[in-house]
Design a protein around this motif. Structure first.
Motif, PDB file in Angstrom:
ATOM      1  N   ILE A  85     -36.859  -9.391   2.032  1.00  0.00           N
ATOM      2  CA  ILE A  85     -37.637  -9.537   3.264  1.00  0.00           C
ATOM      3  C   ILE A  85     -38.932  -8.755   3.144  1.00  0.00           C
ATOM      4  O   ILE A  85     -38.948  -7.627   2.652  1.00  0.00           O
ATOM      5  N   ILE A  86     -40.009  -9.364   3.635  1.00  0.00           N
ATOM      6  CA  ILE A  86     -41.300  -8.695   3.765  1.00  0.00           C
ATOM      7  C   ILE A  86     -41.621  -8.680   5.255  1.00  0.00           C
ATOM      8  O   ILE A  86     -41.480  -9.704   5.932  1.00  0.00           O
ATOM      9  N   VAL A  87     -42.040  -7.525   5.762  1.00  0.00           N
ATOM     10  CA  VAL A  87     -42.433  -7.406   7.162  1.00  0.00           C
ATOM     11  C   VAL A  87     -43.887  -6.977   7.200  1.00  0.00           C
ATOM     12  O   VAL A  87     -44.260  -5.963   6.610  1.00  0.00           O
ATOM     13  N   MET A  88     -44.697  -7.749   7.894  1.00  0.00           N
ATOM     14  CA  MET A  88     -46.128  -7.451   8.023  1.00  0.00           C
ATOM     15  C   MET A  88     -46.421  -7.206   9.494  1.00  0.00           C
ATOM     16  O   MET A  88     -46.062  -8.025  10.344  1.00  0.00           O
ATOM     17  N   ILE A  89     -47.061  -6.086   9.807  1.00  0.00           N
ATOM     18  CA  ILE A  89     -47.347  -5.781  11.211  1.00  0.00           C
ATOM     19  C   ILE A  89     -48.844  -5.646  11.488  1.00  0.00           C
ATOM     20  O   ILE A  89     -49.233  -5.140  12.529  1.00  0.00           O
ATOM     21  N   THR A  90     -49.670  -6.109  10.583  1.00  0.00           N
ATOM     22  CA  THR A  90     -51.112  -6.018  10.784  1.00  0.00           C
ATOM     23  C   THR A  90     -51.726  -7.413  10.785  1.00  0.00           C
ATOM     24  O   THR A  90     -51.160  -8.355  10.238  1.00  0.00           O
ATOM     25  N   LYS A  91     -52.865  -7.511  11.399  1.00  0.00           N
ATOM     26  CA  LYS A  91     -53.646  -8.738  11.306  1.00  0.00           C
ATOM     27  C   LYS A  91     -54.483  -8.668  10.037  1.00  0.00           C
ATOM     28  O   LYS A  91     -54.682  -7.604   9.466  1.00  0.00           O
TER      29      LYS A  91
END
Length: 145
Positions: free
Chosen positions: A46-52
């Motif tokens: 899993i990869i989690v991205m929290i930025t635009k």
């Protein structure tokens, strides 16, 4: 193996689970291939991205996801499906290195406002619950790293 340095760290999980997560900044244009090599090498499920990608017209993170298919160094990345949720997007990816292929889920929290905090934690918590549920395989064992 990685050809350049990636600024990443292992993070201990709940109940002292060693190397439960890998935290890293979003890749720059010249490290996108190294980022995907790291995902492959560390067997990340899993990869989690929290930025635009951009904030006030300033690039924060290089777009490292292909629209459908991309080749990054010796890693092929294919987007199999995209599901839009309230405040985030989940993509099912296939990453392939040589003849071996793996499934990776990519979560992208898209509701974070520029230079502010979210008005409610509900969307972020919903995404975090989904990530945590998907970290486990059918036999109850933690997937990757």
């Amino acid at each position: 193996m990685l050809s350049t340095y990636i600024n990443a760290n292992y993070i201990t999980g709940y109940e002292r689970e060693p190397r439960a997560y890998v935290a890293t900044q979003g890749p720059m244009s010249h490290t996108v291939g190294d980022f995907w090599s790291m995902v492959w090498h560390e067997n990340m499920p899993i990869i989690v991205m929290i930025t635009k990608l951009k904030e006030q017209n300033k690039t924060k993170c290089e777009c490292y996801l292909p629209l459908l298919h991309g080749k990054y160094n010796s890693t092929d990345v294919t987007v199999e499906s995209t599901v839009l949720k309230d405040g985030y997007t989940v993509r099912k990816l296939t990453i392939q290195h040589g003849l071996e292929a793996r499934e990776v889920l990519h979560y992208w929290y898209t509701a974070w406002p520029d230079h502010k905090t979210p008005g409610t934690p509900r969307q972020l918590l919903d995404m975090a619950r989904s990530v945590e549920c998907n970290r486990y395989s059918a036999d109850g064992k933690v997937k990757g790293p």
